[in-house]
Every structure is written in structure tokens, then in C-alpha cells.
Design a protein around this motif. Structure first.
Motif, PDB file in Angstrom:
ATOM      1  N   ASP A   1      -7.395   6.270  16.602  1.00 16.80           N
ATOM      2  CA  ASP A   1      -8.210   6.473  15.395  1.00 16.80           C
ATOM      3  C   ASP A   1      -9.010   4.797  15.238  1.00 16.80           C
ATOM      4  O   ASP A   1      -8.749   4.328  15.451  1.00 16.80           O
ATOM      5  N   GLN A   2     -10.079   5.441  14.777  1.00 14.58           N
ATOM      6  CA  GLN A   2     -11.295   4.289  15.349  1.00 14.58           C
ATOM      7  C   GLN A   2     -11.578   3.281  14.502  1.00 14.58           C
ATOM      8  O   GLN A   2     -12.074   2.401  13.555  1.00 14.58           O
ATOM      9  N   TYR A   3     -10.747   4.496  13.170  1.00 17.32           N
ATOM     10  CA  TYR A   3     -11.541   3.426  11.852  1.00 17.32           C
ATOM     11  C   TYR A   3      -9.897   2.895  11.183  1.00 17.32           C
ATOM     12  O   TYR A   3     -10.121   2.478   9.976  1.00 17.32           O
ATOM     13  N   SER A   4      -8.952   2.411  11.843  1.00 14.88           N
ATOM     14  CA  SER A   4      -7.766   1.374  11.677  1.00 14.88           C
ATOM     15  C   SER A   4      -7.606   0.504  12.866  1.00 14.88           C
ATOM     16  O   SER A   4      -7.755   0.706  13.797  1.00 14.88           O
ATOM     17  N   THR A   5      -7.520  -0.342  12.602  1.00 19.23           N
ATOM     18  CA  THR A   5      -6.826  -1.627  13.712  1.00 19.23           C
ATOM     19  C   THR A   5      -5.405  -1.370  13.888  1.00 19.23           C
ATOM     20  O   THR A   5      -4.635  -0.868  13.780  1.00 19.23           O
ATOM     21  N   ASP A   6      -5.783  -2.701  15.053  1.00 23.33           N
ATOM     22  CA  ASP A   6      -3.998  -2.324  16.155  1.00 23.33           C
ATOM     23  C   ASP A   6      -3.272  -2.688  14.500  1.00 23.33           C
ATOM     24  O   ASP A   6      -1.652  -2.589  14.541  1.00 23.33           O
ATOM     25  N   PHE A   7      -3.014  -3.758  13.840  1.00 22.89           N
ATOM     26  CA  PHE A   7      -1.921  -3.919  12.995  1.00 22.89           C
ATOM     27  C   PHE A   7      -2.257  -2.686  11.686  1.00 22.89           C
ATOM     28  O   PHE A   7      -1.012  -2.598  11.411  1.00 22.89           O
ATOM     29  N   GLY A   8      -3.167  -2.021  11.521  1.00 25.72           N
ATOM     30  CA  GLY A   8      -2.565  -0.838  10.623  1.00 25.72           C
ATOM     31  C   GLY A   8      -2.285   0.482  11.200  1.00 25.72           C
ATOM     32  O   GLY A   8      -1.668   1.000  11.013  1.00 25.72           O
ATOM     33  N   LYS A   9      -2.881   0.182  12.508  1.00 25.02           N
ATOM     34  CA  LYS A   9      -1.974   1.359  13.345  1.00 25.02           C
ATOM     35  C   LYS A   9      -0.262   0.837  13.785  1.00 25.02           C
ATOM     36  O   LYS A   9       0.729   1.970  13.829  1.00 25.02           O
ATOM     37  N   ALA A  10       0.319  -0.477  13.869  1.00 26.00           N
ATOM     38  CA  ALA A  10       1.460  -0.756  14.062  1.00 26.00           C
ATOM     39  C   ALA A  10       2.265  -0.521  12.740  1.00 26.00           C
ATOM     40  O   ALA A  10       3.641   0.057  12.699  1.00 26.00           O
ATOM     41  N   MET A  11       1.077  -0.848  11.667  1.00 20.00           N
ATOM     42  CA  MET A  11       2.107  -0.759  10.242  1.00 20.00           C
ATOM     43  C   MET A  11       2.572   0.955  10.622  1.00 20.00           C
ATOM     44  O   MET A  11       3.721   0.704   9.440  1.00 20.00           O
ATOM     45  N   GLN A  12       1.319   1.602   9.973  1.00 19.61           N
ATOM     46  CA  GLN A  12       2.179   3.032   9.817  1.00 19.61           C
ATOM     47  C   GLN A  12       3.285   3.782  11.383  1.00 19.61           C
ATOM     48  O   GLN A  12       3.876   4.482  10.526  1.00 19.61           O
ATOM     49  N   LYS A  13       3.450   2.920  12.452  1.00 19.73           N
ATOM     50  CA  LYS A  13       4.512   3.487  12.681  1.00 19.73           C
ATOM     51  C   LYS A  13       5.301   2.602  12.254  1.00 19.73           C
ATOM     52  O   LYS A  13       6.950   3.751  12.449  1.00 19.73           O
ATOM     53  N   ILE A  14       5.901   1.569  12.057  1.00 20.85           N
ATOM     54  CA  ILE A  14       6.933   1.213  11.110  1.00 20.85           C
ATOM     55  C   ILE A  14       7.404   1.990   9.500  1.00 20.85           C
ATOM     56  O   ILE A  14       8.482   2.528   9.643  1.00 20.85           O
ATOM     57  N   PHE A  15       6.333   2.558   8.818  1.00 18.01           N
ATOM     58  CA  PHE A  15       6.605   3.265   7.903  1.00 18.01           C
ATOM     59  C   PHE A  15       6.576   4.861   8.465  1.00 18.01           C
ATOM     60  O   PHE A  15       7.014   5.104   7.337  1.00 18.01           O
ATOM     61  N   SER A  16       6.644   4.765   9.675  1.00 15.95           N
ATOM     62  CA  SER A  16       7.139   6.260   9.720  1.00 15.95           C
ATOM     63  C   SER A  16       8.653   6.210  10.194  1.00 15.95           C
ATOM     64  O   SER A  16       8.925   7.386  10.453  1.00 15.95           O
ATOM     65  N   ARG A  17       9.351   4.949  10.150  1.00 18.26           N
ATOM     66  CA  ARG A  17      11.032   4.971  10.484  1.00 18.26           C
ATOM     67  C   ARG A  17      11.819   5.165   9.304  1.00 18.26           C
ATOM     68  O   ARG A  17      10.831   5.181   7.919  1.00 18.26           O
ATOM     69  N   ASP A  18      12.704   5.788   8.951  1.00 16.08           N
ATOM     70  CA  ASP A  18      13.432   6.319   7.803  1.00 16.08           C
ATOM     71  C   ASP A  18      13.859   4.468   7.313  1.00 16.08           C
ATOM     72  O   ASP A  18      14.235   3.797   7.903  1.00 16.08           O
ATOM     73  N   SER A  19      14.461   4.332   6.492  1.00 17.90           N
ATOM     74  CA  SER A  19      14.272   2.858   5.884  1.00 17.90           C
ATOM     75  C   SER A  19      15.882   3.202   4.468  1.00 17.90           C
ATOM     76  O   SER A  19      15.527   4.474   3.814  1.00 17.90           O
ATOM     77  N   PRO A  20      16.822   2.773   4.873  1.00 21.55           N
ATOM     78  CA  PRO A  20      17.185   3.167   4.079  1.00 21.55           C
ATOM     79  C   PRO A  20      17.682   2.205   2.476  1.00 21.55           C
ATOM     80  O   PRO A  20      18.186   2.748   1.390  1.00 21.55           O
ATOM     81  N   SER A  21      16.547   1.520   2.520  1.00 22.57           N
ATOM     82  CA  SER A  21      16.011   0.788   0.961  1.00 22.57           C
ATOM     83  C   SER A  21      13.994   1.186   1.051  1.00 22.57           C
ATOM     84  O   SER A  21      13.365   1.017   2.582  1.00 22.57           O
ATOM     85  N   PRO A  22      14.460   1.414  -0.497  1.00 26.20           N
ATOM     86  CA  PRO A  22      12.297   1.185  -0.748  1.00 26.20           C
ATOM     87  C   PRO A  22      11.676  -0.508  -0.408  1.00 26.20           C
ATOM     88  O   PRO A  22      10.411  -0.132  -0.014  1.00 26.20           O
ATOM     89  N   GLN A  23      12.366  -1.234  -0.893  1.00 30.41           N
ATOM     90  CA  GLN A  23      11.775  -1.809  -0.005  1.00 30.41           C
ATOM     91  C   GLN A  23      11.426  -2.341   1.376  1.00 30.41           C
ATOM     92  O   GLN A  23      12.641  -2.498   2.310  1.00 30.41           O
ATOM     93  N   ARG A  24      10.974  -2.732   1.838  1.00 32.08           N
ATOM     94  CA  ARG A  24      10.401  -3.370   3.107  1.00 32.08           C
ATOM     95  C   ARG A  24      10.042  -4.557   3.303  1.00 32.08           C
ATOM     96  O   ARG A  24       8.567  -4.766   2.668  1.00 32.08           O
ATOM     97  N   GLU A  25      10.073  -5.327   4.848  1.00 31.86           N
ATOM     98  CA  GLU A  25       9.809  -6.494   4.317  1.00 31.86           C
ATOM     99  C   GLU A  25       9.606  -6.516   6.478  1.00 31.86           C
ATOM    100  O   GLU A  25       9.962  -6.167   6.766  1.00 31.86           O
ATOM    101  N   VAL A  26       8.472  -6.691   6.728  1.00 30.92           N
ATOM    102  CA  VAL A  26       8.119  -7.753   7.542  1.00 30.92           C
ATOM    103  C   VAL A  26       7.795  -8.621   8.182  1.00 30.92           C
ATOM    104  O   VAL A  26       6.790  -8.914   7.333  1.00 30.92           O
ATOM    105  N   ILE A  27       7.668  -9.334   8.948  1.00 35.41           N
ATOM    106  CA  ILE A  27       7.369 -10.541  10.006  1.00 35.41           C
ATOM    107  C   ILE A  27       6.083 -10.644  10.300  1.00 35.41           C
ATOM    108  O   ILE A  27       6.103  -9.572  11.703  1.00 35.41           O
ATOM    109  N   VAL A  28       4.973 -10.414  10.312  1.00 33.34           N
ATOM    110  CA  VAL A  28       3.844 -11.399  11.190  1.00 33.34           C
ATOM    111  C   VAL A  28       3.431 -11.805  12.166  1.00 33.34           C
ATOM    112  O   VAL A  28       3.837 -13.169  11.696  1.00 33.34           O
ATOM    113  N   LEU A  29       3.809 -12.219  13.264  1.00 32.00           N
ATOM    114  CA  LEU A  29       3.684 -13.383  14.335  1.00 32.00           C
ATOM    115  C   LEU A  29       2.306 -13.473  14.513  1.00 32.00           C
ATOM    116  O   LEU A  29       1.946 -12.038  15.350  1.00 32.00           O
TER     117      LEU A  29
END
Length: 267
Positions: A109-137
């Protein structure tokens, strides 16, 4: 983390030698295609995260960090995934991680950055909590447009996902967004993980703020880029309170971290 009208932050938790408290949401780690300034900081962040993902060329940065004396430890820090358009991922790096079972996936997708693509990948995973925390290095050094672009992506992702908390660990600071409410930044002095240097930057638009716990506190103070801003402020209390009517960026300088981080355990 959200309690009624108050949001509490404790960025030192991710740099501590001990385990995270049992009631803390375990964050994910997103490694960007930018220099990794400190192995010791990196190792502690890795240890405190549950899922590690490299955004495209971030895998090059991870791989290259283990040149020389650290080379034998490269296999202790295998990410769960490498994701992006993969135009920056080197062939040797891809071959190394693929051979060790790392998930390498492409999004053209040329309309999203690699940051945005990686965030989509993170949110595609199931999470036991609605709260999500992400450390960006990542880094705010180097190209100005890329640094500003990264700050733009922080507010974009948090606006898309109200239950998301992003922490930007750059070369010498921890930065995060304070939303329009009463915000408390905890343990700013006693853990000795930070210096007293902080900044409150209205980079997302004008704001009116009231603070306690700073050397130069303000009350109902209008702050706006190009007008007046609270940069180069100092903490003087264990808790810093910031009431704001609009999102602002809070940044605090890290102290030099003691060496000797514990080896990571592959889950």
C-alpha cells in the motif's frame, strides 16, 4: 491506565531491571528504520515487551546492532515479525531472520508508511485487554521531515485507536502524548532513570495548560507554537501534574542507564 478523568503515566517501568507490575498492560515493541542508540536501553525495553516487530528496514538496524562484540547475542533477540513494503530490507538480513522462523510479510500500500503498516500488523493480533501499549524505538535526530513525520504518526494512531498508548523512546528521551484531561507523570525523580529536563510542546495545536511539580509551573497558560512554549523546564517533584484542554507532547530526558541488562528470554 485511564481512571475517571485522570491519566497516569510511569515511563520508568519499561527501563527498570525488575519485572513489570502484574496489573500493567505488557506493551509491544515497534523497531523503526532508525539508529538504535543504546543496547542497554534496547535490551530492557525488549525484556518488558510481549511482541516485537520491525518496520521494514528496522530489521537492518536490529541485525547491525549485533556486529562485533555483541554478535553472539543476535540469536537471543529474534523479532516476532518484519513487516512493511520491504523496499529497505536487505537480502542478507531477510535471509537470516527467515531461516530462524521470523514472520516476514509485505504490504505494498503506497498510501501508508511502514510505521502505519506495522501498527496494522500489531492490531491484527488478539489482545486480552482493550488497552494497547506500544513502545516505539526511533529517533528525532537526523532529517527534520522524518522527525516531524514520526510525531504526526503518534497522534494519528492514538486518534484512530482511543485505547492505544504510544511511548516514543528516542536517542535520549521518552516522549508521549498528554490528552485533553488531567495527566499525572509518576516517579520522575526517585528511580534515577531520568534527568530533571522536560518539555511540554503544543505541536498538535494551541492548548491551555496548568501544571504542578515543575520548576516553572503555570496556571491557565496559553501555549502555542510560534508564541509561548514550556521547553527546558525541570521536574522538582515525584509527580508532575498537567491539565490540558488539547493534546500536547510531553518529553523527559533519560539519564545514563547502568550497564548489565539481563539477557532476553525468547517466548
Amino acid at each position: 491506565m485511564t481512571v475517571a478523568e485522570t491519566r497516569e503515566f510511569d515511563p520508568g517501568l519499561f527501563l527498570a531491571e525488575g519485572d513489570l507490575p502484574s496489573d500493567t498492560v505488557t506493551p509491544d515493541l515497534l523497531i523503526l528504520n532508525q539508529p538504535i542508540a543504546s543496547f542497554d536501553v534496547f535490551a530492557r525495553l525488549w525484556r518488558h515487551t510481549i511482541y516485537q516487530i520491525c518496520a521494514d528496514g528496522g530489521a537492518n538496524r536490529l541485525y547491525d546492532m549485533f556486529e562485533g562484540a555483541l554478535e553472539l547475542r543476535r540469536g537471543d533477540f529474534l523479532p516476532d515479525a518484519i513487516h512493511g513494503d520491504l523496499d529497505s530490507l536487505r537480502d542478507d538480513v531477510r535471509a537470516y531472520y527467515t531461516s530462524r522462523g521470523v514472520d516476514v510479510s509485505q504490504d505494498l500500500d503506497q498510501y501508508s508508511t511502514d510505521f502505519g503498516k506495522a501498527m496494522q500488523k500489531i492490531f491484527s493480533r488478539d489482545s486480552p485487554s482493550p488497552q494497547r501499549e506500544v513502545i516505539v524505538l526511533g529517533t528525532l535526530a537526523g532529517r527534520v521531515d522524518q522527525g516531524l513525520g514520526l510525531l504526526h504518526e503518534l497522534i494519528r494512531e492514538e486518534s484512530r485507536h482511543p485505547d492505544l498508548q504510544l511511548w516514543l523512546f528516542s536517542e535520549s528521551n521518552v516522549s508521549f502524548i498528554l490528552k485533553a484531561t488531567h495527566n499525572i507523570i509518576q516517579n520522575t525523580l526517585s528511580n534515577r532513570l531520568f534527568t530533571r529536563n522536560v518539555g511540554l510542546l503544543p505541536i498538535y495545536g494551541p492548548a491551555v495548560i496548568t501544571t504542578t511539580g515543575l520548576e516553572w509551573d503555570v496556571k491557565d497558560w496559553e501555549t502555542q507554537m510560534g508564541h509561548q512554549v514550556s521547553t527546558s523546564n525541570h521536574t522538582v517533584a515525584e509527580e508532575v501534574h498537567v491539565q490540558t484542554n488539547a493534546p500536547i507532547l510531553f518529553t523527559i530526558e533519560r539519564a545514563v542507564l547502568a550497564t548489565g541488562a539481563k539477557p532476553a528470554q525468547r517466548r
